[in-house]
Design a protein around this motif. Structure first.
Motif, short mmCIF file in Angstrom:
data_model
loop_
_atom_site.label_atom_id
_atom_site.label_comp_id
_atom_site.label_asym_id
_atom_site.label_seq_id
_atom_site.Cartn_x
_atom_site.Cartn_y
_atom_site.Cartn_z
N ALA A 181 -32.96 3.06 6.09
CA ALA A 181 -32.11 3.83 5.18
C ALA A 181 -32.47 3.61 3.72
O ALA A 181 -32.21 4.47 2.87
N THR A 182 -33.07 2.46 3.41
CA THR A 182 -33.36 2.15 2.00
C THR A 182 -34.81 1.74 1.74
O THR A 182 -35.21 1.67 0.58
N ALA A 183 -35.58 1.46 2.78
CA ALA A 183 -36.93 0.93 2.61
C ALA A 183 -37.98 1.85 3.22
O ALA A 183 -37.93 2.12 4.43
N PRO A 184 -38.93 2.32 2.45
CA PRO A 184 -40.00 3.18 2.99
C PRO A 184 -40.78 2.53 4.14
O PRO A 184 -41.18 3.22 5.08
N TYR A 185 -40.99 1.22 4.08
CA TYR A 185 -41.72 0.56 5.16
C TYR A 185 -40.89 0.56 6.44
O TYR A 185 -41.44 0.57 7.55
N GLY A 186 -39.57 0.55 6.32
CA GLY A 186 -38.71 0.67 7.50
C GLY A 186 -38.81 2.04 8.13
O GLY A 186 -38.84 2.17 9.36
N ARG A 187 -38.86 3.07 7.28
CA ARG A 187 -39.00 4.43 7.81
C ARG A 187 -40.34 4.60 8.50
O ARG A 187 -40.44 5.23 9.56
N ALA A 188 -41.38 4.02 7.92
CA ALA A 188 -42.70 4.10 8.55
C ALA A 188 -42.69 3.37 9.90
O ALA A 188 -43.29 3.83 10.87
N ALA A 189 -42.00 2.23 9.96
CA ALA A 189 -41.92 1.48 11.21
C ALA A 189 -41.24 2.30 12.30
O ALA A 189 -41.67 2.29 13.47
N LEU A 190 -40.17 3.02 11.96
CA LEU A 190 -39.49 3.86 12.95
C LEU A 190 -40.40 4.97 13.45
O LEU A 190 -40.35 5.33 14.64
N GLN A 191 -41.22 5.52 12.58
CA GLN A 191 -42.17 6.55 13.01
C GLN A 191 -43.15 5.98 14.03
O GLN A 191 -43.49 6.65 15.01
N VAL A 192 -43.59 4.76 13.82
CA VAL A 192 -44.50 4.11 14.77
C VAL A 192 -43.79 3.89 16.11
O VAL A 192 -44.33 4.20 17.17
N LEU A 193 -42.57 3.37 16.06
CA LEU A 193 -41.83 3.08 17.29
C LEU A 193 -41.48 4.34 18.07
O LEU A 193 -41.25 4.28 19.28
N GLY A 194 -41.45 5.47 17.39
CA GLY A 194 -41.13 6.73 18.05
C GLY A 194 -42.28 7.34 18.82
O GLY A 194 -42.10 8.34 19.52
N ARG A 195 -43.46 6.74 18.71
CA ARG A 195 -44.61 7.26 19.46
C ARG A 195 -44.38 7.11 20.96
O ARG A 195 -43.77 6.13 21.42
N ILE A 196 -44.88 8.06 21.71
CA ILE A 196 -44.58 8.12 23.14
C ILE A 196 -45.01 6.86 23.89
O ILE A 196 -44.33 6.39 24.82
N GLU A 197 -46.12 6.23 23.47
CA GLU A 197 -46.60 5.06 24.19
C GLU A 197 -45.71 3.83 23.98
O GLU A 197 -45.79 2.86 24.74
N PHE A 198 -44.85 3.87 22.93
CA PHE A 198 -44.00 2.72 22.66
C PHE A 198 -42.54 2.94 23.07
O PHE A 198 -41.71 2.06 22.90
N ARG A 199 -42.24 4.10 23.62
CA ARG A 199 -40.85 4.40 24.00
C ARG A 199 -40.30 3.47 25.08
O ARG A 199 -39.09 3.22 25.10
N PRO A 200 -41.11 2.92 25.98
CA PRO A 200 -40.56 1.96 26.94
C PRO A 200 -39.92 0.73 26.28
O PRO A 200 -39.10 0.05 26.89
N GLY A 201 -40.27 0.47 25.02
CA GLY A 201 -39.73 -0.69 24.33
C GLY A 201 -38.51 -0.41 23.48
O GLY A 201 -38.01 -1.31 22.79
N LEU A 202 -37.95 0.80 23.55
CA LEU A 202 -36.85 1.17 22.66
C LEU A 202 -35.55 0.42 22.95
O LEU A 202 -34.67 0.37 22.09
N ASP A 203 -35.43 -0.19 24.12
CA ASP A 203 -34.21 -0.93 24.44
C ASP A 203 -34.25 -2.38 23.97
O ASP A 203 -33.32 -3.14 24.22
N ARG A 204 -35.29 -2.76 23.27
CA ARG A 204 -35.42 -4.13 22.79
C ARG A 204 -34.36 -4.46 21.73
O ARG A 204 -33.68 -3.57 21.19
N LYS A 205 -34.24 -5.71 21.39
CA LYS A 205 -33.44 -6.14 20.25
C LYS A 205 -34.19 -5.77 18.98
O LYS A 205 -35.30 -6.24 18.74
#
Length: 231
Positions: free
Chosen positions: A125-149
Motif C-alpha cells: 500500500a505504501t512501498a513500490p518494492y512491496g507492489r513489485a513483490a506482489l506482482q511476482v507472487l501473482g505469477r502462475i508458477e508461484f500460486r501454490p504458495g499463496l497460502d503461506r504466512k
C-alpha cells in the motif's frame, strides 16, 4: 583525494556557512544515501539529515507540510504528483533503477511456490518494492504458495529485517539491502523500479548537494550499491 577535490568544485557556499539539508529518502536507498551524504558533509561543512520511511508515508508527510527540502522516492509517480501544479519545484529526475531479490531461497526461486516457507515483503500500500513483490507472487508458477504466512513490513528495510532476524524464511527485498545474499528476480516479472527525486526547497546547499548526487563519482557509488543506471 579525487572525491574531496570534486566536492570542492561543486560546493556553492563556503564550509564555514554550513547549512542543514533535510532529506526524505525511501527506506531502500537510505544506506546508500547515508554513505554519499557522509562524504559530502566531510568536504563541505553542510549537514545532511535523512528521514527514512516507505515512499507512500514520506509522500503523505510532505503533502501535510513536513519541511523536507529533497525527496528521494522509490517510484516515479510520487515526485511527479508533487511537481504537478507547482511553479517553484523543478521536474523530478531519475537517480537509480532498483532490483528485487529473494533472500532465503538458496539460489533458487522455487521456494516461492512452497507454502511451508513464510515470506516477508514491504507493505504494497505504501512501498513500490512491496507492489513489485506482489506482482511476482501473482505469477502462475508461484500460486501454490499463496497460502503461506505473508508478513508485510512497514517498508523494504523492515521486510529485510524480518528475514535477517529469523522471523520468516524468505523475503523479497531490494538488492541494495542484501548485497550478494539474494537470488535476482527477472525484471520482466514486475513493473520497473525506477526511482525519482524532487527538489522541494532550493538553497545554495541543496544545489551543491544535487550537483554531487549527479556527479560521475556518485553515480558509480549508486551502481556499486546494487542499482542499475537510469536510461
Amino acid at each position: 583525494m579525487r572525491v574531496i577535490a570534486l566536492l570542492a568544485m561543486l560546493v556553492a557556499a563556503p564550509a564555514w556557512t554550513g547549512e542543514t539539508i533535510r532529506v526524505a529518502v525511501a527506506a531502500n536507498f537510505k544506506p546508500t544515501l547515508q554513505q554519499i551524504s557522509t562524504q559530502f558533509e566531510s568536504a563541505t561543512g553542510h549537514k545532511v539529515v535523512l528521514s527514512s520511511a516507505s515512499t507512500g508515508v514520506l509522500y503523505s508527510q510532505i503533502v501535510n507540510g513536513a519541511p523536507y527540502q529533497l525527496f528521494f522516492a522509490a517510484d516515479t509517480d510520487s515526485p511527479r504528483r508533487l511537481a504537478t501544479g507547482s511553479k517553484s519545484r523543478p521536474d523530478p529526475f531519475c537517480y537509480a533503477v532498483g532490483r528485487l531479490v529473494l533472500v532465503g531461497g538458496k539460489d533458487t526461486l522455487a521456494r516461492l511456490a512452497d507454502p511451508q516457507y513464510s515470506l516477508a515483503i514491504a507493505n504494497p500500500a505504501t512501498a513500490p518494492y512491496g507492489r513489485a513483490a506482489l506482482q511476482v507472487l501473482g505469477r502462475i508458477e508461484f500460486r501454490p504458495g499463496l497460502d503461506r504466512k505473508l508478513v508485510r513490513g512497514n517498508n523494504a528495510a523492515q521486510a529485510y529485517q524480518f528475514w535477517h532476524s529469523g522471523a520468516v524464511n524468505l523475503a523479497l527485498v531490494p538488492m541494495a539491502l542484501a548485497p550478494g545474499l539474494g537470488t535476482p528476480i527477472p525484471v520482466a516479472w514486475h513493473d520497473t523500479l525506477e526511482q525519482h527525486a524532487i527538489t522541494l526547497e532550493q538553497t545554495p546547499a541543496v544545489s551543491a548537494y544535487l550537483n554531487w548526487i549527479r556527479s560521475d563519482t556518485v553515480r558509480t557509488l549508486i551502481n556499486e550499491a546494487g542499482y542499475q543506471p537510469c536510461s
